[in-house]
Design an enzyme around this catalytic site. Structure first.
Site, mmCIF file in Angstrom:
data_model
loop_
_atom_site.group_PDB
_atom_site.id
_atom_site.type_symbol
_atom_site.label_atom_id
_atom_site.label_comp_id
_atom_site.label_asym_id
_atom_site.label_seq_id
_atom_site.Cartn_x
_atom_site.Cartn_y
_atom_site.Cartn_z
ATOM 1 N N TYR A 142 0.827 -1.208 0.000
ATOM 2 C CA TYR A 142 0.000 0.000 0.000
ATOM 3 C C TYR A 142 0.867 1.266 0.000
ATOM 4 O O TYR A 142 0.444 2.310 -0.495
ATOM 5 C CB TYR A 142 -0.880 0.053 1.257
ATOM 6 N N LYS A 187 3.388 -15.424 2.726
ATOM 7 C CA LYS A 187 3.535 -16.182 1.472
ATOM 8 C C LYS A 187 5.028 -16.453 1.314
ATOM 9 O O LYS A 187 5.664 -16.022 0.341
ATOM 10 C CB LYS A 187 2.949 -15.340 0.318
ATOM 11 N N ASP A 219 -2.761 -18.284 1.065
ATOM 12 C CA ASP A 219 -3.794 -18.957 0.259
ATOM 13 C C ASP A 219 -4.463 -20.066 1.075
ATOM 14 O O ASP A 219 -5.686 -20.219 1.061
ATOM 15 C CB ASP A 219 -3.225 -19.485 -1.077
ATOM 16 N N ASP A 243 -6.105 -7.068 4.566
ATOM 17 C CA ASP A 243 -7.257 -6.425 3.931
ATOM 18 C C ASP A 243 -8.185 -7.496 3.362
ATOM 19 O O ASP A 243 -9.397 -7.495 3.607
ATOM 20 C CB ASP A 243 -6.765 -5.494 2.809
ATOM 21 N N ASP A 247 -12.039 -9.115 5.003
ATOM 22 C CA ASP A 247 -13.347 -9.122 4.317
ATOM 23 C C ASP A 247 -13.937 -10.533 4.339
ATOM 24 O O ASP A 247 -15.120 -10.728 4.604
ATOM 25 C CB ASP A 247 -13.208 -8.681 2.843
HETATM 26 C C1 IPM Z 1 -10.256 -1.327 4.378
HETATM 27 C C2 IPM Z 1 -10.502 -0.750 3.020
HETATM 28 C C3 IPM Z 1 -9.333 0.169 2.662
HETATM 29 C C4 IPM Z 1 -8.081 -0.671 2.648
HETATM 30 C C5 IPM Z 1 -9.500 0.926 1.333
HETATM 31 C C6 IPM Z 1 -10.765 1.746 1.314
HETATM 32 C C7 IPM Z 1 -8.298 1.780 1.036
HETATM 33 O O1 IPM Z 1 -10.676 -1.764 2.095
HETATM 34 O O2 IPM Z 1 -10.155 -0.551 5.346
HETATM 35 O O3 IPM Z 1 -10.165 -2.548 4.493
HETATM 36 O O4 IPM Z 1 -7.780 -1.328 1.648
HETATM 37 O O5 IPM Z 1 -7.370 -0.670 3.663
HETATM 38 MG MG MG Z 2 -10.735 -3.716 2.920
#
Ligand code: IPM
Ligand code: MG
Length: 352
Positions: A142, A187, A219, A243, A247
């Protein structure tokens, strides 16, 4: 206590969910005799529209001067074509880096009331889902160099031993306070940065003999999270893996709309935000789930302001409202009562 909170409403559903979280804070102040003052900060697409910059220096400064920052969500279709370093998300990345909040804590915990909303099979959910992802937040790909030259684009993924060590320590400390199991995710079969990651984690392990350290390739981890989430206590990983995995982990708990997060660095001034995005498709319709943001406020009270009773009071109120069968659209299931964003806020406040 007196606390000054910087408030970033942001874009999409950001303003509506933050509004409910602020009402919860006001209720907390009233109930426990605190004074919270709020300083509005522009960040994201709305800041691009107003200032031509997703996070002007003066806005960042307000955050640095606060006792903690509450953030809704940023971004949206409208700003998809602006240059990379002027995107709404860039404001968020600059905020995280500017505040030095290298440690992002994302709980994946299933609420018993929402077990049916999980897409996993019942027998997997019944074994329990209760783990934390500790994500490195201000390094890695990032924050490496991003460039496009002709038809070639490059993003650099780099970590120093020091950066790995400080997040590794948070991983071990977090596990120490829980079930003492830390899974380091990388990884290392492909990446040098991951081989360094693994080496640093193992040298740290000598200082934490009470914590059981295991290694897992990212993975495989993605697979294990859906196959047998009960095996995890604390996962520590680098920025982009964290990240993606967070999710995935949120989804198995029923809804990404339920998950709060805290980000901390060297001081008690933290950044608190739900892990979901700005959901422009449902913005302004009063249907968004404010619980992720409300629970982020509870985390702020617990981790930055040392107010555990206040945090409990919010978390218990959320649980009571779910017990009573109230659901926003994202967590709706048969036999429950569907409510909107502001109504969910009202219900939680009334249970406090
Ligand atoms: C998160 C989001 C952010 C990230 C984006 C919006 C930059 O997906 O907080 O997980 O990737 O960190
Ligand atoms: Mg995210």
């Amino acid at each position: 206590m007196n606390k000054n909170i910087a408030v970033i409403r942001g874009d999409g559903i950001g303003p509506e969910i933050v509004e409910q979280a602020l009402r919860v804070l006001e209720k907390t102040a009233e109930k426990f005799g605190h004074t919270f003052s709020f300083t509005d900060v522009d960040m994201g697409g709305c800041a691009i529209d107003k200032w031509g910059n997703p996070l002007p220096e003066a806005e960042l400064q307000k955050c640095l001067e606060s006792d903690s920052v509450l953030l809704g969500a940023v971004g949206g279709e409208k700003w998809n074509n602006v240059a990379g370093d002027m995107r709404p998300e860039k404001g968020l990345l600059r905020l995280r880096a500017g505040m030095g909040v290298y440690s992002n804590n994302r709980p994946a915990k299933i609420w018993k009331q929402l077990a049916e909303a999980s897409p996993l099979k019942k027998e997997i959910v019944e074994k329990g889902i209760d783990f934390i992802i500790v994500r490195e937040l201000i390094g890695g790909i990032y924050f490496g160099e991003h460039k496009t030259a002709g038809n070639v684009a490059t993003d650099i993924l780099q970590y120093s031993e020091e950066e790995i060590e400080r997040i590794g320590r948070i991983g071990f400390e977090t596990a120490r306070k829980r079930n003492k199991k830390l899974c380091s995710v990388e990884k290392s079969n492909v990446l040098d940065s991951s081989r360094l990651w693994k080496k640093v984690m193992h040298s740290l392990a000598e200082e934490y003999p009470d914590v059981e350290l295991s290694d897992m390739l990212v993975d495989n981890c993605a697979m294990q999270i859906v196959k047998n989430p009960a095996q995890f206590d604390v996962i520590v990983t680098e920025n982009m893996f964290g990240d993606i995995l967070s999710d995935e982990a949120s989804m198995i708990t029923g809804s990404i709309g339920m998950i709060p997060s805290s980000s901390l660095g060297a001081t008690s001034c933290g950044l608190y935000e739900p892990i979901h995005g700005s959901a422009p498709d449902i913005a302004g319709m009063d249907v968004a789930n404010p619980i992720g943001t409300i629970l982020s406020v509870a985390m702020m009270l617990r981790f930055s302001f040392d107010m555990p009773n206040e945090a409990d009071s919010i978390e218990n109120a959320v649980s009571a409202v779910l017990d009573d069968g109230f659901r926003t659209a994202d967590i709706m299931s048969d036999g429950c009562k569907k409510v909107g964003c502001s109504e969910m806020g009202n219900l939680i406040i009334s249970r406090m």
